[in-house]
Design a protein around this motif. Sequence first.
Motif, PDB file in Angstrom:
ATOM      1  N   ARG A 238      27.559  43.594  61.339  1.00 38.56           N
ATOM      2  CA  ARG A 238      26.353  42.760  61.392  1.00 38.56           C
ATOM      3  C   ARG A 238      25.890  42.512  62.825  1.00 38.56           C
ATOM      4  NH1 ARG A 238      27.310  37.144  61.470  1.00 38.56           N
ATOM      5  NH2 ARG A 238      29.406  37.880  61.045  1.00 38.56           N
TER       6      ARG A 238
ATOM      7  N   ALA B 172      21.814  46.155  59.443  1.00 38.09           N
ATOM      8  CA  ALA B 172      22.418  45.190  58.529  1.00 38.09           C
ATOM      9  C   ALA B 172      21.351  44.453  57.727  1.00 38.09           C
ATOM     10  CB  ALA B 172      23.269  44.207  59.310  1.00 38.09           C
TER      11      ALA B 172
ATOM     12  N   GLY C 207      19.981  46.790  55.173  1.00 36.80           N
ATOM     13  CA  GLY C 207      20.979  47.035  54.145  1.00 36.80           C
ATOM     14  C   GLY C 207      21.094  45.885  53.177  1.00 36.80           C
ATOM     15  N   ILE C 208      21.122  44.664  53.728  1.00 33.73           N
ATOM     16  CA  ILE C 208      21.326  43.513  52.852  1.00 33.73           C
ATOM     17  C   ILE C 208      20.082  43.241  52.011  1.00 33.73           C
ATOM     18  CG2 ILE C 208      21.661  41.007  52.886  1.00 33.73           C
ATOM     19  CD1 ILE C 208      23.671  41.604  55.227  1.00 33.73           C
TER      20      ILE C 208
ATOM     21  N   ALA D 117      19.962  45.890  49.354  1.00 33.06           N
ATOM     22  CA  ALA D 117      21.012  45.678  48.362  1.00 33.06           C
ATOM     23  C   ALA D 117      20.659  44.516  47.438  1.00 33.06           C
ATOM     24  CB  ALA D 117      22.341  45.424  49.057  1.00 33.06           C
ATOM     25  N   LEU D 118      19.979  43.500  47.979  1.00 36.09           N
ATOM     26  CA  LEU D 118      19.558  42.386  47.121  1.00 36.09           C
ATOM     27  C   LEU D 118      18.589  42.880  46.062  1.00 36.09           C
ATOM     28  CD1 LEU D 118      19.050  39.416  49.598  1.00 36.09           C
ATOM     29  CD2 LEU D 118      20.779  39.665  47.814  1.00 36.09           C
TER      30      LEU D 118
ATOM     31  N   LEU E  87      26.803  45.086  46.488  1.00 31.89           N
ATOM     32  CA  LEU E  87      27.578  44.305  47.448  1.00 31.89           C
ATOM     33  C   LEU E  87      28.534  45.200  48.240  1.00 31.89           C
ATOM     34  CD1 LEU E  87      28.327  41.207  45.209  1.00 31.89           C
ATOM     35  CD2 LEU E  87      26.724  41.347  47.115  1.00 31.89           C
TER      36      LEU E  87
ATOM     37  N   SER F 150      26.601  46.684  51.088  1.00 28.70           N
ATOM     38  CA  SER F 150      25.936  45.797  52.050  1.00 28.70           C
ATOM     39  C   SER F 150      26.916  44.802  52.660  1.00 28.70           C
ATOM     40  CB  SER F 150      24.781  45.061  51.378  1.00 28.70           C
ATOM     41  OG  SER F 150      25.245  44.332  50.267  1.00 28.70           O
ATOM     42  N   VAL F 151      27.626  44.073  51.811  1.00 34.83           N
ATOM     43  CA  VAL F 151      28.529  43.051  52.332  1.00 34.83           C
ATOM     44  C   VAL F 151      29.734  43.687  53.023  1.00 34.83           C
ATOM     45  CG1 VAL F 151      30.059  41.165  51.685  1.00 34.83           C
ATOM     46  CG2 VAL F 151      27.799  41.362  50.632  1.00 34.83           C
TER      47      VAL F 151
ATOM     48  N   PHE G 249      28.996  45.234  56.566  1.00 32.49           N
ATOM     49  CA  PHE G 249      28.288  44.449  57.575  1.00 32.49           C
ATOM     50  C   PHE G 249      28.903  43.073  57.831  1.00 32.49           C
ATOM     51  CE2 PHE G 249      24.954  47.382  56.098  1.00 32.49           C
ATOM     52  CZ  PHE G 249      24.788  48.039  57.307  1.00 32.49           C
ATOM     53  N   LEU G 250      29.560  42.496  56.827  1.00 32.52           N
ATOM     54  CA  LEU G 250      30.147  41.174  57.028  1.00 32.52           C
ATOM     55  C   LEU G 250      31.654  41.307  57.203  1.00 32.52           C
ATOM     56  CD1 LEU G 250      28.135  39.129  54.364  1.00 32.52           C
ATOM     57  CD2 LEU G 250      27.538  39.628  56.725  1.00 32.52           C
TER      58      LEU G 250
ATOM     59  N   SER H 198      12.855  48.095  52.998  1.00 35.90           N
ATOM     60  CA  SER H 198      13.505  46.923  52.409  1.00 35.90           C
ATOM     61  C   SER H 198      12.589  45.705  52.487  1.00 35.90           C
ATOM     62  CB  SER H 198      14.848  46.651  53.079  1.00 35.90           C
ATOM     63  OG  SER H 198      14.667  46.472  54.463  1.00 35.90           O
TER      64      SER H 198
END
Lengths: 144, 779
Positions: B369, B376, B379-380, B383-384, B431, B434-435, B438-439, B464
Amino acid sequence: MRDSLILRTTTRVIMPLLLLFSFFELLRGHNEPGGGFVGGLLAAGGLCLYMLAHGVDDARRVLRVDPRVLIGVGLLLALAAGLVPVFQGAPFLTGVWAENKVPGIGKVSTVLLFDVGVYLVVAGTTLLMVLSLAARDEEEDDPC
Amino acid sequence: MTDPLILIILVPFAATIVAPAVARRLGAHTGWVLALAPAIVFAYVSRLLPIEPGTAHTVAVPWVGSLGIEFAFLADGLSVTFLLLISGIGALVMIYASSYLGRDPRLGRFYVFLLAFMGAMLGLVLADNLITLFVFWELTSVCSYLLIGFDHEKAEARAAALKALLVTGLGGLLLLAGFLLMGIAGEQLGLSAIAAGKISGLAAVDLREHAYYHAIFILVLLGCITKSAQVPFHFWLPAAMAGPTPVSAYLHSATMVKAGIYLLARLSPHLGGTPEWGWTVGLIGLVTMLTGSLATLGQRDMKRVLAYSTLAVLGTLVMLLGVGTEMAVKTAVVYLVAHAMYKAALFMVAGNVDHETGTRELHRLGGLRKLMPWTALAGILAALSKAGAPPMFGFIGKEMLYTTKLTVENVGAWAVVASVVANVALVASALMVSVWPFLGKRGDTPKKPHEAPLAMVLGAVLLSLMGLGRGLMPQPFETNLGSAAASAILGRPVEMHLALWHGVDPTALAVLGLSLLTLTLGGGLYFLIRRRVAPVGPLLRRLFSVGPTQLYDLTLQGIYSGADRVTRFIQSGRLRFYVMVTMLVTVIVAGPPLVRAFMGGPAAANGGWRIHEIIVAALALTAALAATALRSRLATLALVGVVGTCMGLLFVFFSAPDLALTQVMIEVLSVVILVMVLHRLPLVIKRSGRLSRGRDAVVAAAVGITMTLFVLTVARVDRDPTVSDFYLEQSVPAAHGRNVVNVILVDFRAMDTLGEITVLGAAGLGVLALLRLRRKERS
């Protein structure tokens, strides 16, 4: 065979005559016996004779271009002859004739162009086979 | 030709011509220039908005009128939706690709393939004629093959490319058969040949009533499900991830795999609505949806996670088209657009991660991230949307999916359960991509990561953000495009209304409840996978490791070894064997009917023999017999030449000077060529045994008798004189030539000659290649 002085000397004269004769056959083919196919064979025959007398290298030098180029150019000419009428709205490969006669050749047309293409392909293919076979005989590295 | 619809198809093809030169000059910045091509298309198509539901713009250029084939194109809501996706995502992928591939010397070639693919795809979604559509359809398969196998030095890429080509190519052939049947059925139902080939013409008839309906339906369906990677043909798509990431983002998520969906949607007004359609299409979609969504959980490579989730979405779309109600079709449109945007974005994100860290393996990634903030973010957000979380566009799609399932009568509760299961898996996989990277904690990556360059971030971020924008403000989409696209699929004008919040009514609340349940369960599932509480990954991998892939591999192996065996049997490498087989086949096939014809017919007209003819014939005969008896190769050769020359003389006697001339020239050149070959062989022929000589004599005699019978029979046939009379009469007036033989060769039947000289040239090159091969083997 290559050492024959008589053969070497005579082919110098005969080969140009054969080539000339092949052009003659090509041009008169539309009205008298002849045509691109026979013309091409004759031209190839003339060069074969030269090759038998002088060797492959000399024959290539006299030919100046790679036989493969002859094949390619011939096919392109035949294709072009077919495409000319398309641009005039006629079907592919329709004969298109020029209005005026050209001195010595007669009426010029896409049909003649097509025949020239046939001539080149036939001569090129025959020469390609003969020259590469002969080169193989002489054990060269690269025939072309 | 000046209609812009046709020109926009030509734009990418025109760009292929300059692409290599641009790539050579600009290197990693190539994409910015070449993206102009799709950008022009996108700008033009955007100006067509809004599309009025139920309207279409058509244009046609004649092609092969006699067969009812024309270059016909049609732009309606469905086409325009695809056009915008292809050109819009195409432009972003173009920009992305040159930066991704960087200094690759094959960049020019890559862009040629990519642009050609884009042109083919534009043509495919615009085509109004079945054959036009088929041509573009196959072109996309070919481009896909070239792009998957772009790293052609890797065996894995080559195998994946071949797999995709064979599967989609097989489907393409079946599709062609289906199209032809459709054309025949259309004509039998009263359409003209041109109208029967037109997709827009099919509206006039009811193909469902026709006897061919089932055959057409099955063939077209097979074409569509191979292209769109439905079970059991899904296995080529994950393998296709061997291609470069821009290819995966463009072809194998956003566009090409949607071609099958497109065709199903395009033909559903004409073929859909029957119980067969509903059950078959719906079930295939459902199975693919479940397979893809469960298999995605077992993957740990970012691209493969995305590939399997693409399968799940493609399955969902097919299932919706199978259901085919108004609600289902609207859902399909929204789902399709939402998926194209978030999946292209996610692939670009995966590409960025791979490019900057050197790995796509999830367990080596984490905490990117801070190092790659823009990637990131993209991506997030994407992904949402993929997970269907509010307020993304994907959320609207999923809400509609559940509404469809709950409101359609003939879909039972099990379909709702299946959809929830699939979507829970999709949430978890969203998830995962993405998660996970990046997290959390920093992973152990081969390269030290930093943010990717602008060109590689731009597309993912834009796409996105659009997913977010469309979700918050769906009205422009529904009025401009959505309604028209749904109308085109349904075959009647409808209106689409999208919203994030549907107010308080029982269905809407039930749907909202399901959505929240899906998100919660998906989150929980991700937690389980991440903490390795349950061995979900290995279990699923083992479950999906068996299947049609093995069948494909076995079939391919079987074909290879079968071909090997057949070749080894037929191609013994001995010239004598080849000649004998050729001759015997001729005798066996042509002999019996010739004997029958000869015995039954009247005696041939004999004009009497002239003395010079007898002499030449006797000479030829003597030479031929002597050739079999002599032991010197050179003498044999000379005698064969004598036979040929005598034949030439006979041609002269029977007034065929052209033939004679050619025959003599061929004889001369054959002798020259054979002498050169003989040069390498022993001068004296080693005789074979008595037995094999006897066999050869029998074969030779049989061939000789067959040929004699053939000539005698032909001489007796009363030919219809109109053909030869036509040529004789027309030679001078129509073709300005008195030599009829030559006029036929170069004018009347010039097309044949063109084909023949092409073959001749190819044969010459073949001889050259063979000679070189031998030399290489020796040295």
